[in-house]
Design an enzyme around this catalytic site. Structure first.
Site, PDB file in Angstrom:
ATOM      1  N   HIS A 107       0.951  -1.337   0.177  1.00 62.60           N
ATOM      2  CA  HIS A 107       0.105  -0.074   0.089  1.00 62.60           C
ATOM      3  C   HIS A 107       0.656   1.322  -0.003  1.00 62.60           C
ATOM      4  CE1 HIS A 107      -4.325  -1.534   0.704  1.00 62.60           C
ATOM      5  NE2 HIS A 107      -3.578  -2.228   0.147  1.00 62.60           N
ATOM      6  N   LYS A 137     -14.487  -7.549  -8.226  1.00 58.11           N
ATOM      7  CA  LYS A 137     -13.680  -8.363  -9.017  1.00 58.11           C
ATOM      8  C   LYS A 137     -13.054  -9.741  -8.266  1.00 58.11           C
ATOM      9  CE  LYS A 137     -10.566  -7.979 -12.995  1.00 58.11           C
ATOM     10  NZ  LYS A 137      -9.695  -7.231 -13.795  1.00 58.11           N
ATOM     11  N   ASP A 138     -12.562  -9.256  -7.142  1.00 52.92           N
ATOM     12  CA  ASP A 138     -11.973 -10.177  -6.221  1.00 52.92           C
ATOM     13  C   ASP A 138     -13.085 -11.230  -5.775  1.00 52.92           C
ATOM     14  OD1 ASP A 138      -9.564  -9.049  -6.617  1.00 52.92           O
ATOM     15  OD2 ASP A 138      -9.099  -8.517  -4.678  1.00 52.92           O
ATOM     16  N   GLU A 168       4.613 -34.008  -1.273  1.00 58.49           N
ATOM     17  CA  GLU A 168       3.342 -33.377  -1.982  1.00 58.49           C
ATOM     18  C   GLU A 168       3.742 -32.944  -3.208  1.00 58.49           C
ATOM     19  OE1 GLU A 168       0.494 -34.829  -0.662  1.00 58.49           O
ATOM     20  OE2 GLU A 168      -0.186 -32.860   0.332  1.00 58.49           O
ATOM     21  N   SER A 216      -0.199  -1.245  -6.216  1.00 58.95           N
ATOM     22  CA  SER A 216      -0.159  -2.478  -7.061  1.00 58.95           C
ATOM     23  C   SER A 216       0.571  -1.847  -8.282  1.00 58.95           C
ATOM     24  CB  SER A 216      -1.455  -2.892  -7.558  1.00 58.95           C
ATOM     25  OG  SER A 216      -2.272  -3.409  -6.535  1.00 58.95           O
TER      26      SER A 216
END
Lengths: 418, 257, 188
Positions: free
Chosen positions: A213, A241-242, A285, A217
């Site tokens: 922040h 959107k998220d 894994e 971004s």
């Protein structure tokens, strides 16, 4: 922070003493975000939500789990059979581990493609790598808890890696075990740390977001935000959107939980740990397979350094080297969209990582159309380091980037769609 | 953006190709069990109650002599349609260790529905001693613990053969086409007509193998029916919600595009 | 706050209300579905803390009464709690039956508390704050009414396990039980 006035007296009272409402408003609501983020930017918030899901299911699972070699396996099965919705929580938690890594790996590759690690976001990237390391430790210790055959032998093999450390290796391994083999003390401490580390990750995520922040971004063009015309408020644009991305992701995630819950697992882990019998084919894994391939690729001593130590160093090095990526890549252009050569080799690197994963799933002497698996692993390992240490710096100096747009808004508007 | 998508597709294609190759490489470990048709296959599959109950009879009369089923309780049998009275009778027919009593001694008592399935041997060492040193594995999770699941159990039951010429059998071992390494300590457990099915089904080896594999799959995944039922609802809900979220996203973003 | 309806785009010459109400409808309905889904998703987490199937299955215990002599008490465990089983003497039964209802804090005739007067079977947990009353052993304090006495806060129970004095609000609880035979009971 712009001083805001709130009409609700309770909100006002709290705000005066702890400005949490203006903070949330500033960081989540009006927070200016580049207007051109594509769906690859969904995976950060997705990873955060999976962390919350993992912590929530994990806390409830811990209420019925017993970290003792005599009861661990049975208590997990009691969760599966007798605890109300225990099977659901356990399958969400075990598949959630895989989901977490899928999402974080996509997040990481997105950062590499769009140059999100470059100035001024170097620390943001480094914190991200530290989160990945913490996740790996958490996942590894969590995998030991069901105390199946794979749990036990993964714990044995991975802790034994530290025996490669010169002089004090054996002492370190004994210290990790709290005994002379993987046993009850080991299970107990893994449980303790598996419960602790997610909260450490949570704190790291907070720092990660804080750093994000500060400079906001990155975006698909890699061009800095020049002014308000380049951004839109985080809410409602990116919250919706998220959330939509979350819904789409949950469909896939829940499909595995309900209809293929053991897809990512190994049958051997439904056999209780037996310290006297190693399974014929031990594999970690899937999310650890590439590192496992790198570990096994080093079969030769170099000078006086034994192969085992080099293998271990290469494995840990393959992640630690990412910490230096911001300085290895000297190109001022962030986004691969404007870097014709880097764009090509980026995909070679992706395929290389997938090949490493595939090699990790097979025994080294396995034969692939006349080529020994080991050789493929060695070639892929070589390329991994060659890519990061040689290709990235070299390309960043030699390549002529395409012309960058002046600003985000200029890049977005003429084409009509983003 | 488009170019990136295309390349991702190429990367996925490589991944799929590698996966297929790996599958081919793994086949060497023992015969791949032929796929059977199971009532519990697919998104809506359920356990065939009759087959599972017949499978329980096979387990109870044949397998239970050597193999424990220690994670399953008698009360769980209601999951494959046994009634309370039948469960009580099944449990009461077994001796379950309990104690210590007021004299400080352990004792056996008839089983109750809340008990887990009685074990044939007191511990692993006793099991080994009675079976030429081989340990009959617990069957509670066997279909989850073996590649191939129910197919494998079925194949193993019907897979006993004369050893091919040139294969040297070890003392006391049997040849089985589907067992890893092909030499198995367990004698062929099923013979024609070994159990008498109450529903009149003919007890062929293949039929018993199918039934017991159904029962053992249920024993390993008793939650499967509830899981699939809930899964269908959850997925439908998520698809509707996600479609609504998509519409909302489109609407909110109209003024940006 | 830049809420969804005012986020720009709606200009004066468009039919604002129509577009706005459509958007609000979608927003509200999606949010409702989302909130309902999240709430439903929380239920497994909560329900997982309720008693598990094996815990519920163990909810019944059988007790052999044959070795218990008249005037003797035994304590057995049922659902993790002590159950007091007392083979009462004729005197105790008479005293218990003779108590007038208006002397009781929680009025209940002795007959309603036993299946066979000889056998008093009750949960040995004080109804005040969950301590275990004394009185099972002959040399225990039995309280002022010859039954049980809770040492935590001084509640006195009589020979029928009824509260007579002290802070406890209710008589000692009677568990569900039945006589399987004359000397065998099943609790739960």
């Amino acid at each position: 922070m712009a001083a805001k006035s709130y009409s609700n007296p309770i909100v006002k009272w709290i705000e005066y003493r702890l400005p949490i409402f203006s903070f949330l408003d500033h960081e989540l609501n009006e927070y200016p975000t580049p207007r051109n983020l594509n769906y690859w930017w969904n995976f950060g918030s997705l990873a955060g939500i999976i962390l919350v899901i993992m912590i929530a299911t994990g806390i409830v699972l811990a209420m019925s789990y017993m970290p003792h070699v005599n009861y661990a396996f049975e208590s997990v099965e009691r969760i599966m059979r007798d605890v109300n919705y225990g099977w659901l929580l356990r399958y969400i938690h075990s598949n959630g581990g895989s989901a977490f890594f899928i999402v974080v790996y996509i997040h990481l590759f997105r950062g590499m493609y769009y140059g999100s690690y470059k100035a001024p976001r170097e620390l943001l990237w480094i914190i991200g790598v530290v989160i990945l390391l913490a996740m790996m430790a958490t996942a590894f210790m969590g995998y030991v808890l069901p105390w199946g055959q794979m749990s036990f032998w993964a714990a044995t093999v991975i802790t034994n890696l530290f025996s490669a450390v010169p002089l004090v290796g054996e002492s370190i391994v004994t210290w990790l075990w709290g005994g002379f083999s993987v046993d009850n003390p080991t299970l107990n401490r893994f449980y303790s740390l598996h419960y602790l580390l997610p909260f450490v990750i949570f704190a790291l995520v907070f720092v990660h977001l804080w750093a994000l922040h500060v400079h906001k971004s990155n975006n698909p063009t890699g061009v800095d935000i020049k002014g308000p015309q380049d951004t839109i408020p985080f809410h409602p644009y990116y919250t919706i959107k998220d959330t939509f991305g979350l819904g789409a992701f949950m469909i896939v995630f829940m499909f595995f939980v309900f209809f293929a819950p053991n897809f990512f697992g190994e049958p051997d882990n439904y056999i209780k740990a037996n310290p006297l019998v190693t399974p014929a084919h031990i594999v970690p894994e899937w999310y650890f397979l590439p590192y496992y391939a790198i570990l096994r690729a080093i079969t030769f001593d170099i000078w006086f350094i034994p192969a085992k130590l080099i293998g271990v160093a290469a494995m840990f090095g393959s992640i630690l080297i990412l910490l230096f990526l911001p300085w290895l890549d000297r190109s001022k252009v962030r986004s691969a969209t404007f870097r014709p050569i880097y764009k090509q080799v980026f995909w070679v690197f992706v395929v290389d990582c997938i090949i490493l994963g595939w090699v990790g799933a097979n025994t080294p002497d396995a034969d692939f159309h006349g080529v020994k698996m080991l050789w493929i692993g060695q070639a892929a390992t070589f390329y991994y380091f060659f890519h990061i240490v040689i290709l990235i710096p070299l390309i960043s100096v030699l390549e002529t980037p395409r012309a960058l747009p002046d600003s985000i808004s200029q890049a977005v508007t003429p084409g009509g769609k983003s | 953006m488009n170019a990136m998508r295309k390349r991702l597709g190429a990367a996925l294609a490589v991944l799929v190709a590698l996966g297929l190759a790996a599958g081919a490489a793994m086949a060497a470990e023992g015969g791949k069990p032929p796929a059977q048709t199971w009532s519990f296959d697919g998104l809506f599959g359920t356990y065939d109650r009759a087959a599972a109950q017949r499978g329980f009879l096979v387990y109870n009369t044949v397998c239970a002599a050597c193999h424990s089923l220690s994670l399953v309780a008698y009360r769980n049998l209601d999951g494959i349609g046994f009634k309370d009275d039948a469960i009580k009778a099944i449990a009461a027919a077994k001796e379950v260790p309990d104690g210590p009593n007021d004299q400080g001694e352990m004792f056996n008592r008839p089983g109750r529905p809340a008990d887990r399935f009685a074990r044939p041997f007191a511990n692993d060492n006793a099991a080994r001693a009675a079976n030429n040193g081989a340990l009959p594995p617990d069957l509670s999770l066997i279909t989850k613990a073996r590649k191939g699941g129910a197919d494998y159990i079925h194949a193993l039951m019907v897979g006993y053969k004369e050893p091919p010429t040139g294969v040297q059998m070890m003392e006391g071992m049997q040849y089985n086409a589907y067992f890893p390494g092909n030499q198995i300590a367990m004698a062929p457990p099923l013979t024609e007509g070994q159990v008498e099915y109450a529903d009149g089904t003919k007890a062929t080896v293949a039929q018993m193998a199918h039934d017991v594999a159904t029962f053992l799959t249920w024993a390993a995944e008793p939650e499967m029916e509830e899981r699939k039922r809930m899964g269908v609802k959850v997925l439908l809900f998520l698809i509707v919600l996600t479609a609504m979220l998509y519409a909302l996203k489109r609407q909110i973003w109209t003024d940006v595009h | 706050m830049s809420d969804s309806a005012s986020a720009g785009g709606t200009t004066a010459d468009m039919p604002v209300t129509d577009d706005k109400s459509r958007r609000d409808f979608l927003l509200i309905s999606t949010a409702t579905v989302g909130v309902v889904g999240t709430a439903l998703a929380c239920w497994p987490l909560i329900h997982a803390m309720n008693p598990a199937a094996d815990t519920l299955a163990l909810a019944s215990t059988e007790v052999d009464l044959a070795p218990v002599q008249t005037g003797q008490s035994i304590t057995v465990v049922w659902r993790g709690k002590p159950v007091f089983i007392r083979r009462r003497t004729a005197d105790e039964i008479k005293t218990a039956e003779a108590v007038p209802m208006d002397k009781l804090i929680d009025p209940q005739p002795d007959k309603a508390r036993v299946k066979k007067p000889e056998w008093l079977i009750m949960v040995g947990v004080c109804t005040h704050l969950g301590c275990i009353p004394l009185g099972q052993k002959p040399n225990d304090p039995h309280g002022e009414f010859g039954g049980w006495f809770c040492p935590c806060h001084g509640s006195h129970y009589d020979t029928s396990g009824r509260i007579r004095k002290g802070p406890a609000p209710k008589n000692l609880e009677i568990p569900p039980y039945q006589f399987v035979s004359d000397t065998l009971i099943r609790i739960g």
